[in-house]
Design an enzyme around this catalytic site. Structure first.
Site: not given
Ligand code: PGA
Length: 251
Positions: A12-14, A98, A100, A168, A174, A213, A235
């Site tokens: 997931n490149w966000k 997600h 976010e 998650e 993150g 993470s 990330g």
């Molecule tokens: P992260 O993000 O690997 O940077 O912790 C995971 C995600 O939000 O899918």
């Protein structure tokens, strides 16, 4: 994403990536054969879906997905993107719910449920995210929260080809923090039992990803946990070498 039993390693490149990132995508495609045991998925920002889909060759283990969608097929929804548009651009999957999106855009379980159904309408696999906050975990409510999110966000009729669950923990995204292997195992077993109860045979094989993470240094340990059928990576998916190293750790 046809064989539901193969692990799925999804990136997931966000809100990261420009046209110049095509080189990284090409490196992922070129290195994908080393991860032959896993299906790979990259979810770039919407601006790059068509371009990245063009880089992926037919028969490649790499697929392209969106990061979010609107529930409607078209209409007066400025700035939104429908699943039909994602499919038209070459996506075969879309992340929905997600944390976010749930936190920054007030997405409820009902909204996420509608988005998952929109994914199916356009023949996309829904990568549906659930997870508890730190406060919920501290209060001993993790499984209650996960159960509520499953009941609210997962539509009826899910199959191993149309649904992937991504567990998650919000506090692990993150932050560099991850739950213990025991905690991951407990939540994934709970999700598996839920899926088996509602989706019978498909419930046995709907893939359940762990996210939060994940990096090359912890991938072997996390991907070996029972009922962990792959990973959703933020990330560490931005660098082809890290993403491929995680994919290579898939059992
Ligand atoms: P992260 O993000 O690997 O940077 O912790 C995971 C995600 O939000 O899918």
């Amino acid at each position: 994403m046809t064989d539901a039993r193969r692990p799925l390693i999804a990136g997931n490149w966000k809100m990261n990536g420009l046209k110049a990132s095509a080189g990284e995508m090409r490196a992922i495609v070129a290195g994908a054969s080393k991860a032959a045991k896993a299906d790979l998925l990259i979810c770039p920002p919407a601006t790059l879906v068509a371009e990245f889909a063009g880089i992926v060759k037919k028969g490649s283990p790499v697929a392209i997905g969106g990061q979010d969608c609107h529930a409607a097929a078209s209409g007066a929804h400025t700035g939104d993107i429908s699943t039909e548009m994602l499919a038209d651009a070459g996506a075969t999957a879309v992340i929905v719910g997600h944390s976010e999106r749930r936190a920054d855009h007030g997405e409820t379980d009902a909204i996420v449920n509608a988005k998952a159904q929109a994914a199916w309408r356009a023949e996309l696999t829904a990568i549906l995210c659930i997870g508890e906050t730190q406060a919920q975990r501290d209060a001993g409510k993790t499984l209650d929260i996960i159960g509520g999110q499953l009941r609210g966000s997962v539509p009826e009729g899910a199959t191993a080809n149309t649904l992937v669950i991504a567990y998650e923990p919000v506090w692990a995204i993150g932050t560099g923090l991850t739950p213990t292997v025991k905690d991951v195992a407990q939540v994934h077993e709970y999700i598996r039992n839920y899926l088996k109860q509602y989706f019978k045979n498909d419930g046995e094989v709907i893939r359940i990803l762990y996210g939060g993470s994940v990096k090359p240094s912890n991938a072997v340990e996390l991907l070996a946990v029972p009922h962990v059928n792959g990973a959703l990576i933020g990330g560490a998916s931005l660098k082809a070498s890290d993403f491929l190293a995680i994919a290579a750790a898939a059992p």
